[in-house]
Write a protein that holds these residues in place. Structure first.
Motif, PDB file in Angstrom:
ATOM      1  N   CYS A 111      18.614  10.625  55.813  1.00  0.00           N
ATOM      2  CA  CYS A 111      18.848   9.568  56.796  1.00  0.00           C
ATOM      3  C   CYS A 111      18.530  10.092  58.191  1.00  0.00           C
ATOM      4  O   CYS A 111      19.127  11.065  58.646  1.00  0.00           O
ATOM      5  CB  CYS A 111      20.289   9.080  56.738  1.00  0.00           C
ATOM      6  SG  CYS A 111      20.621   7.776  57.946  1.00  0.00           S
TER       7      CYS A 111
ATOM      8  N   CYS B 142      21.909   9.426  60.647  1.00  0.00           N
ATOM      9  CA  CYS B 142      23.121  10.250  60.599  1.00  0.00           C
ATOM     10  C   CYS B 142      22.817  11.676  60.154  1.00  0.00           C
ATOM     11  O   CYS B 142      23.679  12.554  60.232  1.00  0.00           O
ATOM     12  CB  CYS B 142      24.168   9.629  59.671  1.00  0.00           C
ATOM     13  SG  CYS B 142      23.707   9.622  57.923  1.00  0.00           S
TER      14      CYS B 142
ATOM     15  N   CYS C 226      20.160   5.439  55.539  1.00  0.00           N
ATOM     16  CA  CYS C 226      21.066   5.389  54.386  1.00  0.00           C
ATOM     17  C   CYS C 226      21.870   4.082  54.403  1.00  0.00           C
ATOM     18  O   CYS C 226      21.939   3.382  55.413  1.00  0.00           O
ATOM     19  CB  CYS C 226      21.997   6.590  54.377  1.00  0.00           C
ATOM     20  SG  CYS C 226      23.306   6.558  55.615  1.00  0.00           S
TER      21      CYS C 226
ATOM     22  N   CYS D 148      24.592   3.812  57.178  1.00  0.00           N
ATOM     23  CA  CYS D 148      24.065   3.569  58.524  1.00  0.00           C
ATOM     24  C   CYS D 148      23.465   2.171  58.642  1.00  0.00           C
ATOM     25  O   CYS D 148      23.551   1.540  59.690  1.00  0.00           O
ATOM     26  CB  CYS D 148      23.001   4.604  58.861  1.00  0.00           C
ATOM     27  SG  CYS D 148      23.700   6.229  59.237  1.00  0.00           S
TER      28      CYS D 148
HETATM   29 ZN   LIG Z   1      22.866   7.612  57.679  1.00  0.00          ZN
END
Ligand SMILES: [Zn+2]
Ligand SMILES: [Zn+2]
Ligand SMILES: [Zn+2]
Ligand SMILES: [Zn+2]
Lengths: 165, 165
Positions: free
Chosen positions: A119, A122, A159, A162
């Motif tokens: 991701c 994050c 992801c 997120c």
């Molecule tokens: Zn993420």
DNA sequence: GGAACGGCGTTATAGTATAACATACATGAC
DNA sequence: GTCATGTATGTTATACTATAACGCCGTTCC
């Protein structure tokens, strides 16, 4: 003294999970594996593995180096690269090529496919063990007469967690 | 003045092929694409693209830099990285993460999957356009709720030609 | 004891990539 | 014409990633 719990083979770590358990499990598995193989999981190597497992995000060698130095220990780049080389050789960590960084393997000692979902928001990287992807690659490589030695499959994006935000 | 010939979408370059034609085709395609997009394929960018196409092996930024300097031209790292950034943005070259190197795209301007078979013996990297591999990855990512932004699929091993020896 | 080995300390260097600022030139506004 | 703007490139310095080479120390084995 590890708690018995199923290993997530391709699950994203829950945001609220008890990460101490992840670390403890990983270190215990490493101890066991090295003992079985007659390899030495020294204090330094163990510490580096612990640092790689600090979270579910790939960690750079120089981040590890900084922390080792913070430990009061004498450390230079070879200190951390040698430990990482050992951990890679034992299959305890993986290298993430697209980030020049390292992440702990959640199921060392088991034969498994390895793909990463990374991701970019994050920083979390989830290791997948998807035989289907490997199979698709195998088929194409075979058709080309190519003999596979190693695979790098790293998918970057956003992801689920997120994306929800 | 490019000769009309079918583009190999996933074929390994024949060892005895006329590589000048590869280069000429790539440069012509780049000129055309940039013209269509109103982007400037300057002499420097064109030269860097030509150097990336020197062979079918990924080329490092500092290899390119050395050659540019040999040209008599003044050059520093930003010279080559800026040109490469442009070529990457236009889809004219790809970055090979596992080698920290760059290789020309054989079908720029066309939507395509991108995977690399990298021979560790001869250094050749072949770009595949295998929708099946991408599809396998898509399915798994979707199941995980992951939205894909970019893919890195780099397979290293031994190519058919090297294996034959 | 001494040779052989593995792990680690230490110093130096190689290899990859970007930040920051300066210069040059083309284009369009006024 | 010249001024402002934008883009490409030159230039210097620095950050980030990784390895080479040598030396020390402790263990094992003879
Ligand atoms: Zn993420
Ligand atoms: Zn793994
Ligand atoms: Zn391509
Ligand atoms: Zn080969």
């Amino acid at each position: 003294m590890t708690t018995a719990r199923p290993k997530p083979r391709a699950g994203a770590p829950k945001s609220g999970h008890n990460h101490r358990a992840c670390i403890a499990t990983a270190l215990a598995a490493a101890e066991k594996l090295c003992a079985a193989r007659g390899e030495q999981l020294t204090a330094l190597r163990r510490r580096v593995l612990e640092l790689v497992w600090a979270g579910h995000k790939p960690v750079g060698a120089y981040q590890i180096l900084d922390i080792l130095r913070g430990d009061g220990r004498s450390a230079a780049p070879p200190t951390v690269y040698r430990a990482l080389d050992f951990l890679l050789a034992q299959g305890l960590v993986h290298r993430v090529e697209s980030l020049n960084a390292f992440i702990g393997c959640p199921h060392p000692g088991e034969t498994h496919a390895t793909q990463f979902l990374i991701c970019s928001r994050c920083g979390t990287a989830v290791e997948l063990d998807d035989a289907g992807i490997d199979k698709a690659i195998d088929g194409t490589a075979a058709r080309m007469g190519f003999v596979i030695a190693a695979r790098t499959v790293e998918i970057s994006g956003t992801c689920a967690e997120c994306r929800g935000r």
